[in-house]
Design an enzyme around this catalytic site. Sequence first.
Site, mmCIF file in Angstrom:
data_model
loop_
_atom_site.group_PDB
_atom_site.id
_atom_site.type_symbol
_atom_site.label_atom_id
_atom_site.label_comp_id
_atom_site.label_asym_id
_atom_site.label_seq_id
_atom_site.Cartn_x
_atom_site.Cartn_y
_atom_site.Cartn_z
ATOM 1 N N LYS A 24 -6.054 18.965 -11.092
ATOM 2 C CA LYS A 24 -4.856 18.146 -10.893
ATOM 3 C C LYS A 24 -5.184 16.681 -10.672
ATOM 4 O O LYS A 24 -4.447 15.794 -11.104
ATOM 5 C CB LYS A 24 -4.063 18.680 -9.686
ATOM 6 C CG LYS A 24 -3.450 20.056 -9.907
ATOM 7 C CD LYS A 24 -2.670 20.508 -8.688
ATOM 8 C CE LYS A 24 -3.533 20.784 -7.489
ATOM 9 N NZ LYS A 24 -4.482 21.901 -7.704
ATOM 10 N N GLN A 61 -3.264 22.531 -4.025
ATOM 11 C CA GLN A 61 -3.485 23.972 -4.222
ATOM 12 C C GLN A 61 -2.864 24.445 -5.541
ATOM 13 O O GLN A 61 -2.864 23.706 -6.505
ATOM 14 C CB GLN A 61 -2.946 24.785 -3.024
ATOM 15 C CG GLN A 61 -3.750 24.630 -1.756
ATOM 16 C CD GLN A 61 -3.170 23.605 -0.809
ATOM 17 O OE1 GLN A 61 -1.985 23.385 -0.754
ATOM 18 N NE2 GLN A 61 -4.025 22.971 -0.046
ATOM 19 N N ASP A 97 -7.552 24.241 -7.869
ATOM 20 C CA ASP A 97 -8.790 23.794 -8.534
ATOM 21 C C ASP A 97 -8.615 23.683 -10.048
ATOM 22 O O ASP A 97 -9.575 23.837 -10.801
ATOM 23 C CB ASP A 97 -9.961 24.743 -8.231
ATOM 24 C CG ASP A 97 -10.119 25.026 -6.752
ATOM 25 O OD1 ASP A 97 -10.146 24.058 -5.981
ATOM 26 O OD2 ASP A 97 -10.199 26.214 -6.379
ATOM 27 N N GLY A 108 -8.597 19.381 -2.462
ATOM 28 C CA GLY A 108 -9.714 18.561 -2.914
ATOM 29 C C GLY A 108 -9.528 18.142 -4.351
ATOM 30 O O GLY A 108 -9.430 18.984 -5.241
ATOM 31 N N HIS A 109 -9.433 16.839 -4.590
ATOM 32 C CA HIS A 109 -9.268 16.322 -5.938
ATOM 33 C C HIS A 109 -10.447 15.419 -6.270
ATOM 34 O O HIS A 109 -10.722 14.458 -5.545
ATOM 35 C CB HIS A 109 -7.961 15.534 -6.061
ATOM 36 C CG HIS A 109 -6.738 16.369 -5.905
ATOM 37 N ND1 HIS A 109 -5.493 15.847 -5.611
ATOM 38 C CD2 HIS A 109 -6.562 17.713 -5.978
ATOM 39 C CE1 HIS A 109 -4.613 16.839 -5.526
ATOM 40 N NE2 HIS A 109 -5.241 17.966 -5.745
#
Length: 430
Positions: free
Chosen positions: A16, A224, A13, A40-41
């Site tokens: 990235k 991650q 988080d 999740g991006h």
Amino acid sequence: MANVVVVGAQWGDEGKGKIVDWLSERADVIARFQGGHNAGHTLVIDGQVYKLHALPSGVVRGGKLSVIGNGVVLDPWHLVKEIATIRDQGIEITPETLMIAENTPLILPFHGELDRARENQNSVAKIGTTGRGIGPAYEDKVGRRVIRVADLADAATLELRVDRALVHHNALRSGLGLGSIDRDALLAALREIAPQILPFAAPVWKVLNEKRKAGKRILFEGAQGALLDIDFGTYPFVTSSNVIAGQAATGVGIGPGAINYVLGIVKAYTTRVGEGPFPTELHDDDGERLGTRGHEFGTTTGRKRRCGWFDAALLRQTCATSGINGIALTKLDVLDGFETLKICVGYDLDGTRLDYLPTAADQQARCTPIYEEMPGWSESTEGARSWADLPANAIKYVRRVEELIDCPVAMVSTSPEREDTILVTDPFAD
């Protein structure tokens, strides 16, 4: 030409997605090399928000090749839905712009069921898994019973692979009180999804090696964070894959000599989702303020993130294990308005000072942070695009971070917007 690996250097988080998107303008290929759709991006481009999970962040930038490597575990049904969602936002995705490695393992419905059943029945210590089947899929990969993308192309092979997997999983499910897997229904579902996945399948290892020889720039995108690495993270509260930079080579099938620069993405404070040790975690107004200002909710799960002060001791570790050449410091603007800031410089373990977090879980639990305090700033840093736009104390904070982690700051991000970035060193510079 320089090739760059981007890794999260904390517990994920870190932002990235934005950095990869920003760097992808300089790249020809963007390749995901590990993890699954538990990643999740969030990208914000000209006010448009894109939420990506399995797709590489490069898909939102035209004219680039995006790659899902063999180090990823892929839920084909989720991928098809994600592609449809992104297409609805005006981004075209074709086999010319997206490739999936033929040897990529598949996450099947029973992997998610197993993941959730284990977490629900674990009365000793919950791991904090997303329940999406990532861990069980990696287990099957190592156990040599996983179904891979290439298997979808041949009916006889697919049946053999399914039968091998079900021998293991039906026995396991019986012990957990779950019913047997419907073989025919599973095969029917795989045959139905196959035509939607196979057009993207390719020998990624061959394509990337050819691209490299042709002088194309490759951007390796990690998911991650390094502190969730299966070997070097805060075990067992980790993900099921290697997250550190060395996995970039293995996760797409290219030699380690192809990696020229490792960029670690680092939040200006620290967050963590789920269970596990977190030495600098705050349970006070400062922690709530960081979470509120930073919008600290998971892109994939929506779970509230735990928040704490910047931990330089942990960053020194991840810089070492990933061979990080420079960091991108994100969310600096979240610290605006704090009168005093704290940075963890080491730990106290039963009266002994340590400059690293020990491996043993019981020792990690007993470590208390040793802080260094710095004055904050009242001015806004949001949207800053040069050093001249930053308050003096913000610059001092950044410079002190560099000193404490023994690694230079290559970029500073001051908002989710793509262009709100201060470039110090271009990772793609030859």
